[in-house]
Write a protein that holds these residues in place. Structure first.
Motif, PDB file in Angstrom:
ATOM      1  N   VAL A 294      11.067  -4.047  17.004  1.00  0.00           N
ATOM      2  CA  VAL A 294      10.817  -4.265  15.575  1.00  0.00           C
ATOM      3  C   VAL A 294      10.087  -3.044  15.045  1.00  0.00           C
ATOM      4  N   ASN A 295      10.606  -2.475  13.967  1.00  0.00           N
ATOM      5  CA  ASN A 295       9.960  -1.327  13.337  1.00  0.00           C
ATOM      6  C   ASN A 295       9.808  -1.652  11.860  1.00  0.00           C
ATOM      7  N   SER A 296       8.551  -1.767  11.393  1.00  0.00           N
ATOM      8  CA  SER A 296       8.307  -2.045   9.974  1.00  0.00           C
ATOM      9  C   SER A 296       8.118  -0.727   9.249  1.00  0.00           C
ATOM     10  N   LEU A 297       8.896  -0.517   8.189  1.00  0.00           N
ATOM     11  CA  LEU A 297       8.661   0.680   7.375  1.00  0.00           C
ATOM     12  C   LEU A 297       7.419   0.443   6.533  1.00  0.00           C
ATOM     13  N   ALA A 298       6.599   1.472   6.443  1.00  0.00           N
ATOM     14  CA  ALA A 298       5.317   1.292   5.768  1.00  0.00           C
ATOM     15  C   ALA A 298       4.962   2.553   4.996  1.00  0.00           C
ATOM     16  N   VAL A 299       3.946   2.412   4.128  1.00  0.00           N
ATOM     17  CA  VAL A 299       3.428   3.557   3.379  1.00  0.00           C
ATOM     18  C   VAL A 299       1.913   3.571   3.554  1.00  0.00           C
ATOM     19  N   PRO A 300       1.283   4.737   3.350  1.00  0.00           N
ATOM     20  CA  PRO A 300      -0.188   4.747   3.437  1.00  0.00           C
ATOM     21  C   PRO A 300      -0.747   3.797   2.378  1.00  0.00           C
ATOM     22  N   ARG A 301      -1.792   3.035   2.727  1.00  0.00           N
ATOM     23  CA  ARG A 301      -2.404   2.182   1.693  1.00  0.00           C
ATOM     24  C   ARG A 301      -3.906   2.431   1.646  1.00  0.00           C
ATOM     25  N   LYS A 302      -4.421   2.418   0.448  1.00  0.00           N
ATOM     26  CA  LYS A 302      -5.863   2.533   0.261  1.00  0.00           C
ATOM     27  C   LYS A 302      -6.494   1.210   0.681  1.00  0.00           C
ATOM     28  N   ALA A 303      -7.704   1.262   1.233  1.00  0.00           N
ATOM     29  CA  ALA A 303      -8.401   0.027   1.602  1.00  0.00           C
ATOM     30  C   ALA A 303      -8.454  -0.906   0.399  1.00  0.00           C
ATOM     31  N   LYS A 304      -8.182  -2.174   0.648  1.00  0.00           N
ATOM     32  CA  LYS A 304      -8.232  -3.250  -0.362  1.00  0.00           C
ATOM     33  C   LYS A 304      -7.117  -3.158  -1.421  1.00  0.00           C
ATOM     34  N   GLU A 305      -6.196  -2.194  -1.292  1.00  0.00           N
ATOM     35  CA  GLU A 305      -5.067  -2.104  -2.233  1.00  0.00           C
ATOM     36  C   GLU A 305      -4.220  -3.372  -2.115  1.00  0.00           C
ATOM     37  N   ALA A 306      -3.638  -3.796  -3.254  1.00  0.00           N
ATOM     38  CA  ALA A 306      -2.924  -5.090  -3.294  1.00  0.00           C
ATOM     39  C   ALA A 306      -1.532  -4.999  -2.670  1.00  0.00           C
ATOM     40  N   ILE A 307      -1.511  -4.682  -1.379  1.00  0.00           N
ATOM     41  CA  ILE A 307      -0.250  -4.655  -0.632  1.00  0.00           C
ATOM     42  C   ILE A 307      -0.621  -5.055   0.796  1.00  0.00           C
TER      43      ILE A 307
ATOM     44  N   LYS B 284       9.619  -4.451  -9.954  1.00  0.00           N
ATOM     45  CA  LYS B 284       9.438  -5.904  -9.924  1.00  0.00           C
ATOM     46  C   LYS B 284       8.572  -6.470 -11.043  1.00  0.00           C
ATOM     47  N   ASN B 285       7.917  -5.600 -11.839  1.00  0.00           N
ATOM     48  CA  ASN B 285       7.049  -6.118 -12.900  1.00  0.00           C
ATOM     49  C   ASN B 285       7.625  -5.837 -14.285  1.00  0.00           C
ATOM     50  N   ASN B 286       7.425  -6.777 -15.205  1.00  0.00           N
ATOM     51  CA  ASN B 286       7.870  -6.553 -16.576  1.00  0.00           C
ATOM     52  C   ASN B 286       6.869  -5.639 -17.303  1.00  0.00           C
ATOM     53  N   PRO B 287       7.265  -5.097 -18.466  1.00  0.00           N
ATOM     54  CA  PRO B 287       6.396  -4.126 -19.145  1.00  0.00           C
ATOM     55  C   PRO B 287       5.001  -4.680 -19.469  1.00  0.00           C
ATOM     56  N   GLU B 288       4.924  -5.954 -19.866  1.00  0.00           N
ATOM     57  CA  GLU B 288       3.623  -6.532 -20.235  1.00  0.00           C
ATOM     58  C   GLU B 288       2.685  -6.556 -19.024  1.00  0.00           C
ATOM     59  N   ASP B 289       3.201  -7.039 -17.883  1.00  0.00           N
ATOM     60  CA  ASP B 289       2.361  -7.117 -16.680  1.00  0.00           C
ATOM     61  C   ASP B 289       1.999  -5.717 -16.179  1.00  0.00           C
ATOM     62  N   ALA B 290       2.975  -4.793 -16.242  1.00  0.00           N
ATOM     63  CA  ALA B 290       2.728  -3.431 -15.747  1.00  0.00           C
ATOM     64  C   ALA B 290       1.638  -2.747 -16.569  1.00  0.00           C
ATOM     65  N   ALA B 291       1.653  -2.992 -17.883  1.00  0.00           N
ATOM     66  CA  ALA B 291       0.665  -2.335 -18.748  1.00  0.00           C
ATOM     67  C   ALA B 291      -0.757  -2.813 -18.459  1.00  0.00           C
ATOM     68  N   LYS B 292      -0.877  -3.998 -17.811  1.00  0.00           N
ATOM     69  CA  LYS B 292      -2.216  -4.543 -17.498  1.00  0.00           C
ATOM     70  C   LYS B 292      -2.744  -4.063 -16.143  1.00  0.00           C
ATOM     71  N   VAL B 293      -1.908  -3.346 -15.391  1.00  0.00           N
ATOM     72  CA  VAL B 293      -2.319  -2.897 -14.051  1.00  0.00           C
ATOM     73  C   VAL B 293      -3.481  -1.916 -14.178  1.00  0.00           C
TER      74      VAL B 293
ATOM     75  N   PRO C   3      -0.290   1.287  -8.725  1.00  0.00           N
ATOM     76  CA  PRO C   3       1.129   1.449  -9.067  1.00  0.00           C
ATOM     77  C   PRO C   3       1.616   0.363 -10.039  1.00  0.00           C
ATOM     78  N   TYR C   4       2.480   0.766 -10.984  1.00  0.00           N
ATOM     79  CA  TYR C   4       3.002  -0.185 -11.980  1.00  0.00           C
ATOM     80  C   TYR C   4       4.143  -1.038 -11.426  1.00  0.00           C
ATOM     81  N   HIS C   5       4.933  -0.471 -10.538  1.00  0.00           N
ATOM     82  CA  HIS C   5       6.094  -1.176  -9.963  1.00  0.00           C
ATOM     83  C   HIS C   5       6.986  -1.794 -11.044  1.00  0.00           C
ATOM     84  N   SER C   6       7.271  -0.990 -12.061  1.00  0.00           N
ATOM     85  CA  SER C   6       8.101  -1.447 -13.188  1.00  0.00           C
ATOM     86  C   SER C   6       9.377  -0.607 -13.247  1.00  0.00           C
ATOM     87  N   ALA C   7      10.263  -0.938 -14.179  1.00  0.00           N
ATOM     88  CA  ALA C   7      11.477  -0.131 -14.363  1.00  0.00           C
ATOM     89  C   ALA C   7      11.114   1.281 -14.825  1.00  0.00           C
ATOM     90  N   THR C   8      10.016   1.387 -15.582  1.00  0.00           N
ATOM     91  CA  THR C   8       9.553   2.698 -16.062  1.00  0.00           C
ATOM     92  C   THR C   8       9.125   3.567 -14.880  1.00  0.00           C
TER      93      THR C   8
END
Length: 627
Positions: free
Chosen positions: A319-332, A457-466, A471-476
């Motif tokens: 099993v190999n999980s693809l991953a990215v560096p994450r900051k401590a306590k980051e929401a991932i 995965k996030n709509n513009p309203e939710d992304a603008a509140k990040v 990361p916004y994780h929006s279409a933008t």
């Protein structure tokens, strides 16, 4: 003859009496036995044995709404057959998990976290190039599984997410990009294998009731984006029954008393679906060795797949999980090794809100903190998995593909006796390693976030509140991340690419790089890019560069404007010289403007195509484009 007729009449009577006896706890079901088939009666009896008598409380006498009663039991039959172990297993697990939830039991009790082993890669260095090279050779032994059960409603887009344009410079949708990436990787892999048998890489798409028909329509109306229809298999996941209370009584649909309310079970279903489809065995018989799982709206992930597959092959990871560096306590979620006091070990994703308290409770008073690299030692899980097929089949033959589930009821108050609304069991694809033995080789591959991870995965309203900096994780942000990744890759290959400018679209501050896009057939690895770019090249920030052909070579190009080059496979084109025009601009728009399509509104910008140099080389031969 007569005696056998008598015997069968006696048997019928005996069965009727038995059924009446065994349904005595539900007079309403009992009086309806005469309208039901033997199979339907068995399903009814099973529900009573499972403490689900409330489902029959509103049943009227025979002759009234009989078709509805039969439709109800037909639904029960589907719920029973589509879940490993049937409804009895579902309800038993639900009662255990609901009791644990009510008691506030910590699923990590007895476990100590530690940092698992894995490989951290840097795009473009020798190590990365070497892993990519090994990985590409392995692609011809790989099957691809795309998990796509969700609609784009959370994004403010009513279509299926796979149909969403990944970027609006070319308008390529996610599914097209994924398929073209797989085809190009396969092509490169087969070339490198020289003379070995040619195989078409299988693609499985897990759909749901919400997405199945529209996914099929998207494929059929686009000739499967170049794949053979036989290469693509759609597997539809069924929903699971909702639970009304802590006793796991099944919830009745508020709109139809003859229906059990259902909700999605989660993408963990993909394992059971693959197992029951028989595809895994077929792949193994065909000599395949790897299964790659990926999700529906990450336009960057194929940039990391070749190298990650190379890591799997080199380290022989099951099993190999693809991953990215994450900051401590980051929401991932963080990929973590857990060791239990009883000796059990697992390497799994631990959600960020559980990882910090778990570390604090096990001798790390500061919890999840950044190490000397500036990042947490627990890398961020991005839900892309590479599994080795042989061990995967062995494991599924023990579990039937059932994945460890969880339940997340929303309680009315602190007594935890009633739910605000019905709940259900859920499972996640990445929880597959939870049942593996300690001898299983489970690791991870970290690549830079800019290269591998920009989910939409996030709509513009939710992304603008990040919060700023997250990361916004929006279409933008998803579209801008593609331009950034391609610009950075070209920079690493020696091209002078201007720094980006910062702009705000839909309330999100993003870096706008040169709009550089290429088809996978031009380059699927960093080595491909390096081999096609030579001399002194420069691209200004306002520029757009679109490369659509396979054998297009960039040499001494100075670009300040828009350049679009396309070619047939047998045309070799050298592109150089100075291109200067008014180009294509990125213009802000109002997301609430109803005269624009949803896929544009959710970005907050549109591309205005003012002026460009556009050239198609439609004949075989060698050509030069030097405007």
């Amino acid at each position: 003859m007569a005696s056998s007729a008598v015997n069968s009449a006696i048997e019928k009577l005996a069965n009727l009496q038995l059924n009446e006896l065994s349904t005595s706890s539900s007079p309403n079901l009992q009086k309806n036995l005469s309208i039901l088939s033997p199979e339907q009666i068995e399903l009814g009896k099973m529900l009573l044995e499972l403490g689900q008598g409330h489902l029959f409380e509103h049943w009227p006498d025979p002759g009234v709404e009989d078709d509805d009663k039969k439709a109800f039991l037909a639904q029960v039959s589907i719920l029973n057959s589509s879940y490993p172990g049937g409804l009895s297993s579902y309800i038993k697990t639900a009662r255990e998990l609901l009791a644990d939830s009510k008691a506030g039991k910590n699923p990590f009790d007895g476990f100590t976290p530690s940092v698992p082993s894995g490989e951290v890669l840097t795009c473009g260095d020798d190590n990365f190039i070497q892993y990519e090279d090994i990985g590409v050779k392995q692609v011809q032994n790989a099957a691809f599984v795309l998990v796509a059960g969700g609609l784009g409603e959370r994004l403010g887009y009513r279509g299926i997410k796979l149909a969403l344009p990944m970027e609006t410079t070319t308008g390529t949708c996610f599914l097209q990009h994924y398929i073209e990436s797989i085809l190009s990787l396969s092509e490169t892999s087969i070339k490198q294998a020289q003379g070995e048998c040619r195989r078409d890489a299988p693609l499985v798409i897990m759909t749901s009731d919400d997405t199945h028909e529209r996914t099929l329509q998207l494929l059929e109306s686009n000739s499967y984006f170049g794949m053979k229809p036989t290469q693509v298999k759609l597997l539809k996941q069924e929903k699971v029954a909702c639970l009304a209370d802590n006793d796991a009584r099944l919830a009745i649909d508020p709109d139809n008393k003859y229906r059990i309310q259902t909700k999605p079970h989660g993408h963990g279903d993909v394992h059971a679906l693959l197992y029951s489809s028989g595809l895994l065995k077929e792949w193994k018989d065909n000599g395949l060795r790897w299964v790659l799982f990926f999700q529906d709206t990450n336009g960057l992930l194929f940039k990391a797949i070749p190298a990650a597959l190379g890591v799997s092959a080199t380290k022989e990871y099951h099993v190999n999980s693809l991953a990215v560096p994450r900051k401590a306590k980051e929401a991932i979620g963080g990929i973590t090794k857990l060791t239990h006091t009883d000796g059990r070990e697992m390497v799994i994703n631990v959600e960020y809100n559980q990882l910090d308290p778990l570390l604090r409770a096990t001798g790390h008073p500061d919890g999840d903190v950044n190490c000397e690299t500036g990042y947490s030692p627990y890398p961020g899980n991005i839900n892309q998995l590479i599994l080795e097929l042989g061990p995967y089949i062995d494991e599924l033959s023990k579990t039937g593909g059932a994945i460890k589930e969880f339940v997340n009821p929303k309680y009315k108050d602190s007594t935890k006796t009633e739910f605000k609304s019905s709940t259900r069991l859920e499972c996640m694809m990445q929880d597959y390693p939870k049942t593996l033995s300690p001898s299983a080789r489970v690791g991870f591959t970290v690549t830079e976030t800019w290269l591998a991870y920009a989910p939409v995965k996030n709509n513009p309203e939710d992304a603008a509140k990040v919060p700023k900096g997250n990361p916004y994780h929006s279409a933008t942000s998803g579209e801008m991340a593609i331009y950034r990744a391609n610009s950075m890759i070209l920079k690493k290959a020696g091209v002078e690419v201007d720094d980006p400018v910062t702009q705000v679209f839909n309330g999100q501050e993003v870096e706008v790089w040169s709009r550089i896009v290429w088809k996978p057939k031009w380059a699927v690895t960093f080595s491909d890019v390096k081999s096609k770019v030579t001399g002194n090249n420069s691209v200004s920030q306002k520029s757009t560069l679109v490369i659509k052909g396979r054998d297009i070579f960039i040499e001494d190009l100075s670009l300040d404007g828009a350049l679009i080059v396309d070619s047939v496979d047998d045309a070799e084109v050298k592109v150089g010289g100075s291109v200067c025009n008014n180009g294509w601009t990125v213009e802000s728009i109002d997301k609430d403007s109803s005269d624009l399509p949803e896929e544009v509104r959710i970005r907050g910008f549109k591309i205005i195509k003012t002026e460009q140099v556009q050239q198609l080389f439609s004949e075989p031969g060698k050509f030069s484009l030097k405007p």
